[in-house]
Design an enzyme around this catalytic site. Sequence first.
Site, PDB file in Angstrom:
ATOM      1  CD  GLU A  11      -2.908   1.175   0.642  1.00 31.89           C
ATOM      2  OE1 GLU A  11      -3.002   1.213  -0.689  1.00 31.89           O
ATOM      3  OE2 GLU A  11      -4.239   1.388   1.056  1.00 31.89           O
ATOM      4  CB  THR A  17      -3.726   8.168  -2.137  1.00 35.03           C
ATOM      5  OG1 THR A  17      -5.240   7.298  -2.512  1.00 35.03           O
ATOM      6  CG2 THR A  17      -3.893   7.991  -0.795  1.00 35.03           C
TER       7      THR A  17
HETATM    8  N1  HSE Z   1      -6.924   7.115   4.973  1.00 34.60           N
HETATM    9  C1  HSE Z   1      -6.182   7.592   3.681  1.00 34.60           C
HETATM   10  C2  HSE Z   1      -6.275   8.919   2.997  1.00 34.60           C
HETATM   11  C3  HSE Z   1      -6.988   6.542   2.657  1.00 34.60           C
HETATM   12  O1  HSE Z   1      -7.657   9.537   3.123  1.00 34.60           O
HETATM   13  O2  HSE Z   1      -5.551   9.603   2.427  1.00 34.60           O
HETATM   14  C4  HSE Z   1      -6.741   6.592   1.143  1.00 34.60           C
HETATM   15  O3  HSE Z   1      -6.101   5.166   0.791  1.00 34.60           O
END
Ligand code: HSE
Length: 309
Positions: free
Chosen positions: A129, A182
């Site tokens: 990830e 992201t």
């Molecule tokens: N918690 C993470 C974000 C999840 O909001 O950046 C995205 O993969």
Amino acid sequence: MNNEIKIFSPATVANVACGFDVLGFCLDTIGDEMVIRKTDEKGIKITKIEGYDLPFEAEKNVAGVSALAMYNDLQPDCGFEIEIYKNIKPGSGIGSSSASAAGSVFGMNELLGQPLDKAKLTYYAMKGEALASQCEHADNLAPAIFGGFTLVKSVNPIQILELPTPSDLYATLIHPQIEIKTSEARAILPKEVPLANAITQWANVGSLVHALHTSDYELIKNALNDVVIEPYRKQLIPHFDAVKNSVLEAGALGCAISGSGPSIFALSKNEATAKTVENAMKAIYSKTAIKFETYVSKINTQGIKTLSK
Ligand code: HSE
């Protein structure tokens, strides 16, 4: 022992409005399929990718990176081939990279006779990830691996809490066909949070956790609010406010950005309301030129599923 496993690796919703980087839940109707196969030849090979154009080199693919991290630690007396049939579009905000990163380690663990527990699988999946989001977070991985709602108490050491799922809870999602990376959605966030907002946010997280334990739908409704992240990220998502207002009017308990977007999720009490909410989402986006998909899903309390072995 079997040499091959086929799995369903589900999409997930991270953050759940107030729980940035800690809360998540697992979806039932959207996910990837993967085949993991033991081989005599040592090492990790990605032999097939269908659906989206992703790298075959294990070191550059999230499924390969998590698999390699686990493989290098366990040093098994075999290798593994991975086939990825992707349905979850990368950059959709519903855990595309997590489904791949979690699926490979889950499948390998099954073929090796389950030497690792789910927390350890989350640990290895996090390595994959991190390739996609450039930081280690487990709020998509944990619900994919454990199922239901999860809270990431800590990533170092890894500590995951499984939260109960009220039986009437349904999710509705709209995925506008634009891509938000992201890493970019994280880069726009402020490094500091005003104390008043922090107080509101942690009150909401605590309330949501309590509401899940007590199946208190009114409290779920009250707690599904994000005063820390949403004000910044919603600018990346066209018509976010219109969708949110409309689905709340349609009876949703709450509505927020799914993970880092662009998908938007709503939670509803019962399937009929979740479908009304879906129509409300469609009505907003149908008036625009942006293509979109919508989904209604029960909360998947199992997580990754074995399809055949
Ligand atoms: N918690 C993470 C974000 C999840 O909001 O950046 C995205 O993969």
